[in-house]
Scaffold this motif. Structure first.
Motif, PDB file in Angstrom:
ATOM      1  N   PHE A   1       0.842  -1.199   0.000  1.00 53.75           N
ATOM      2  CA  PHE A   1       0.000   0.000   0.000  1.00 53.75           C
ATOM      3  C   PHE A   1       0.878   1.250   0.000  1.00 53.75           C
ATOM      4  CE2 PHE A   1      -2.224  -3.533   1.984  1.00 53.75           C
ATOM      5  CZ  PHE A   1      -3.426  -3.538   1.300  1.00 53.75           C
TER       6      PHE A   1
ATOM      7  N   LYS B   1      -6.578  -5.207  -1.618  1.00 56.35           N
ATOM      8  CA  LYS B   1      -5.829  -4.131  -2.279  1.00 56.35           C
ATOM      9  C   LYS B   1      -6.737  -3.326  -3.211  1.00 56.35           C
ATOM     10  CE  LYS B   1      -2.689  -1.663  -4.226  1.00 56.35           C
ATOM     11  NZ  LYS B   1      -1.305  -1.400  -4.268  1.00 56.35           N
TER      12      LYS B   1
ATOM     13  N   ASN C   1      -8.034   0.726  -2.687  1.00 51.04           N
ATOM     14  CA  ASN C   1      -7.824   1.828  -3.632  1.00 51.04           C
ATOM     15  C   ASN C   1      -9.146   2.336  -4.206  1.00 51.04           C
ATOM     16  OD1 ASN C   1      -5.154   2.078  -3.197  1.00 51.04           O
ATOM     17  ND2 ASN C   1      -4.471   1.098  -5.087  1.00 51.04           N
TER      18      ASN C   1
ATOM     19  N   LEU D   1     -10.552   4.695  -1.595  1.00 52.09           N
ATOM     20  CA  LEU D   1      -9.886   6.009  -1.589  1.00 52.09           C
ATOM     21  C   LEU D   1     -10.368   6.847  -2.777  1.00 52.09           C
ATOM     22  CD1 LEU D   1      -6.234   4.950  -0.633  1.00 52.09           C
ATOM     23  CD2 LEU D   1      -7.962   6.020   0.832  1.00 52.09           C
TER      24      LEU D   1
ATOM     25  N   GLY E   1      -9.319  15.997  -8.818  1.00 52.53           N
ATOM     26  CA  GLY E   1      -9.509  14.545  -8.936  1.00 52.53           C
ATOM     27  C   GLY E   1      -8.223  13.772  -8.766  1.00 52.53           C
ATOM     28  N   PHE E   2      -8.373  12.445  -8.786  1.00 56.95           N
ATOM     29  CA  PHE E   2      -7.223  11.575  -8.514  1.00 56.95           C
ATOM     30  C   PHE E   2      -6.542  11.120  -9.803  1.00 56.95           C
ATOM     31  CE2 PHE E   2     -11.086   8.966  -8.419  1.00 56.95           C
ATOM     32  CZ  PHE E   2     -10.804   7.977  -9.357  1.00 56.95           C
TER      33      PHE E   2
ATOM     34  N   LEU F   1      -4.517   4.526  -8.414  1.00 57.98           N
ATOM     35  CA  LEU F   1      -5.959   4.650  -8.182  1.00 57.98           C
ATOM     36  C   LEU F   1      -6.768   4.471  -9.475  1.00 57.98           C
ATOM     37  CD1 LEU F   1      -6.448   7.408  -5.425  1.00 57.98           C
ATOM     38  CD2 LEU F   1      -5.900   4.998  -5.189  1.00 57.98           C
TER      39      LEU F   1
ATOM     40  N   ARG G   1      -6.253  23.112  -6.715  1.00 67.16           N
ATOM     41  CA  ARG G   1      -5.657  22.431  -5.552  1.00 67.16           C
ATOM     42  C   ARG G   1      -5.640  23.225  -4.254  1.00 67.16           C
ATOM     43  NH1 ARG G   1      -5.408  17.002  -6.315  1.00 67.16           N
ATOM     44  NH2 ARG G   1      -4.302  16.482  -8.219  1.00 67.16           N
TER      45      ARG G   1
HETATM   46  C1  UDX Z   1      -2.203   5.368  -3.873  1.00 68.34           C
HETATM   47  C2  UDX Z   1      -2.631   4.803  -2.526  1.00 68.34           C
HETATM   48  O1  UDX Z   1      -2.735   5.874  -1.586  1.00 68.34           O
HETATM   49  C3  UDX Z   1      -1.628   3.752  -2.059  1.00 68.34           C
HETATM   50  O2  UDX Z   1      -2.075   3.175  -0.849  1.00 68.34           O
HETATM   51  C4  UDX Z   1      -1.499   2.667  -3.135  1.00 68.34           C
HETATM   52  O3  UDX Z   1      -0.555   1.696  -2.762  1.00 68.34           O
HETATM   53  C5  UDX Z   1      -1.104   3.297  -4.455  1.00 68.34           C
HETATM   54  O4  UDX Z   1      -2.054   4.314  -4.802  1.00 68.34           O
HETATM   55  P1  UDX Z   1      -0.463   7.190  -4.725  1.00 68.34           P
HETATM   56  O5  UDX Z   1      -0.908   6.848  -6.098  1.00 68.34           O
HETATM   57  O6  UDX Z   1       0.984   7.326  -4.476  1.00 68.34           O
HETATM   58  O7  UDX Z   1      -0.994   6.082  -3.689  1.00 68.34           O
HETATM   59  O8  UDX Z   1      -1.128   8.577  -4.330  1.00 68.34           O
HETATM   60  P2  UDX Z   1      -2.205   9.149  -3.313  1.00 68.34           P
HETATM   61  O9  UDX Z   1      -1.539   9.937  -2.275  1.00 68.34           O
HETATM   62  O10 UDX Z   1      -3.147   8.110  -2.882  1.00 68.34           O
HETATM   63  O11 UDX Z   1      -2.988  10.178  -4.273  1.00 68.34           O
HETATM   64  C6  UDX Z   1      -3.656   9.718  -5.431  1.00 68.34           C
HETATM   65  C7  UDX Z   1      -4.361  10.849  -6.134  1.00 68.34           C
HETATM   66  O12 UDX Z   1      -5.465  11.312  -5.367  1.00 68.34           O
HETATM   67  C8  UDX Z   1      -3.495  12.079  -6.383  1.00 68.34           C
HETATM   68  O13 UDX Z   1      -3.750  12.565  -7.683  1.00 68.34           O
HETATM   69  C9  UDX Z   1      -3.960  13.078  -5.340  1.00 68.34           C
HETATM   70  O14 UDX Z   1      -3.792  14.419  -5.740  1.00 68.34           O
HETATM   71  C10 UDX Z   1      -5.433  12.718  -5.245  1.00 68.34           C
HETATM   72  N1  UDX Z   1      -6.034  13.100  -3.950  1.00 68.34           N
HETATM   73  C11 UDX Z   1      -5.621  12.491  -2.803  1.00 68.34           C
HETATM   74  C12 UDX Z   1      -7.026  14.069  -3.907  1.00 68.34           C
HETATM   75  O15 UDX Z   1      -7.419  14.623  -4.938  1.00 68.34           O
HETATM   76  N2  UDX Z   1      -7.593  14.385  -2.700  1.00 68.34           N
HETATM   77  C13 UDX Z   1      -7.207  13.805  -1.540  1.00 68.34           C
HETATM   78  O16 UDX Z   1      -7.778  14.138  -0.491  1.00 68.34           O
HETATM   79  C14 UDX Z   1      -6.192  12.825  -1.588  1.00 68.34           C
END
Ligand code: UDX
Length: 415
Positions: free
Chosen positions: A152, A204, A208, A211, A255-256, A261, A399
């Motif tokens: 993770f 897993k 994700n 999240l 967004g993510f 993710l 952001r």
């Molecule tokens: C993620 C999971 O957190 C991790 O546990 C897994 O193993 C791999 O995927 P990561 O991809 O490194 O990790 O980034 P993370 O910090 O989770 O952010 C993902 C995306 O979400 C980013 O684009 C971030 O900007 C966005 N995000 C995150 C938001 O838009 N808002 C938030 O509150 C948190």
């Protein structure tokens, strides 16, 4: 312990380095000669906080062939499992790794455990990996064991995440496999869940997906709050005090993105559909996320005609602390700006070089120069963007960079 790590990508290299630092003997196997050479020179070929320092302190043997890996107590498969064009996880690397491993396993007598760490959909370890390993002639449960133990790690804090995990998951073929893997974690202070292989795979993907859902959820609330003149961040703060909700991952924005993710969510959706189940919530989370970044362009168009305008992007990586731009919202935004006929300039402290490969037509410049553009879009929340002088500018913020509120025209995407 004696550990082999197959695949020195993000996960493999971080795990290999951390386990070496904890006193284990590590052999890393990767087909990429440049990576292998870098690791043998104690250099991190990718950017990750603390990784370079650890690699300088430890000895890791990196190689391109599998010779001797079955002399290890544990073999960790950490190869890449990217999305294919249908959204499913491509098993190409994991199949190749298992096949090469099976050849090396032939005739070996010592017991070892093969652990799948790569993210795969439920059933992959049992239905794809184990049958390949059994081609070696070895008998699972007798000659070798198998576990599925997802990682993770979050980019930018992967070393800390590995050393201090929130939880450790062992999907185990049998008790002996799990007991062997437990030895590797005996010094870790984290809850350990021992379960079966496909449950571990699902933990897993479900984590994700959750999240991702949390982010799309707060973005939806944010879009609504903006229309109602309510501050989304105050709303999220108020919600977050409730432990059932939690304050993390409630930052509304564009967004993510990232390497995990979006990919893992797509994989869960396609694998569900393959068994005849249509996951409506997950599909909506993904579709919503695809559109969210483009709201920035819609907001921008309220203030400026885009054709021929100079638009500056502050930030390109999918989040701060990394040079990774995989699935970054900056990609969708740059594409949309070009479609509208804008001239695009960009600044990112780490990711500009990577972004240049995708968009050579963008002018990559300093952050001060970006401030001279007709309008500025904030894509990544790099801390340094809080030190810029935005007075007199047009800023559309994806952001929540508070300093940017001093701009002549300021719009937040969800606030
Ligand atoms: C993620 C999971 O957190 C991790 O546990 C897994 O193993 C791999 O995927 P990561 O991809 O490194 O990790 O980034 P993370 O910090 O989770 O952010 C993902 C995306 O979400 C980013 O684009 C971030 O900007 C966005 N995000 C995150 C938001 O838009 N808002 C938030 O509150 C948190």
């Amino acid at each position: 312990m004696n550990i082999s790590v197959i695949g020195s990508g993000y996960v493999g290299l971080v795990i290999g380095a951390c386990l070496a630092k904890l006193g284990n003997t590590i052999t890393l196997v990767d087909t990429d000669k440049d990576r292998v050479a870098a690791i043998n020179n104690n250099v991190a070929y990718l950017y990750e906080v603390e990784l370079d320092e650890i690699l300088k302190q430890v000895h890791i043997e990196a190689r391109t062939d599998y010779r001797g890996v079955t002399d290890s107590d544990i073999i960790l498969i950490c190869v890449d499992t990217p999305s294919d064009e249908t959204g499913s996880i491509s098993l190409k690397s994991i199949i190749e790794a298992a096949e090469q491993l099976a050849e090396e396993m032939e005739g070996k007598e010592n017991y070892y455990v093969v652990v799948v760490k790569s993210t795969v959909t439920p059933g992959t370890t049992e239905e794809v990996v184990i049958p390949i390993l059994e081609k070696s002639g070895g008998k699972i449960g007798v000659d070798f064991g198998v576990c599925m133990s997802p990682e993770f790690l979050s980019e930018g804090k992967a070393v800390q995440d590995f050393m201090h995990p929130a939880r450790v998951i062992f999907g185990e073929y049998d008790k002996k496999s799990g007991d062997t893997l437990s030895n590797l974690y005996h010094n870790f202070n984290a809850p350990i869940l021992r379960t079966n292989l496909r449950t571990a795979e699902m933990i897993k993907l479900a984590s994700n997906a959750f999240l991702s859902t949390k982010i799309s959820f707060i973005n939806e609330i944010g879009n609504l709050c903006k229309q109602l003149g309510i501050d989304t961040y105050e709303v999220a703060k108020g919600m977050g005090f409730d432990e059932r909700i939690g304050s993390k991952f409630l930052n509304a924005g564009i967004g993510f993105g990232g390497s995990c993710l979006p990919k893992d969510l797509k994989a869960l959706i396609t694998s569900s559909e393959q068994i005849g189940y249509k996951p409506r919530i997950l599909q909506e989370v993904l579709d919503f996320n695809d559109k969210q970044a483009l709201r920035l362009i819609e907001l921008l168009k309220r203030h400026i005609a885009l054709k021929g305008a100079n638009i500056g992007l502050l930030g390109l990586s999918f989040k701060p602390g990394t040079n990774d731009m995989r699935d970054s919202s900056a990609i969708k935004i740059a594409q949309a700006l070009f479609q509208e006929g804008a001239i695009v300039k960009a600044y990112d402290p780490l990711a500009a070089e990577n972004f240049k490969r995708l968009f050579p037509q963008i002018e990559y410049t300093s952050k001060e120069d970006i401030l001279n553009c007709d309008a500025i879009l904030i894509i990544t929340e790099w801390e340094e963007f809080n030190n810029l002088d935005y007075k007199g500018k047009i800023v559309i913020d994806g952001r929540r960079i508070l300093k940017a509120k001093e701009a002549r025209i300021y719009e937040g995407i969800c606030w």
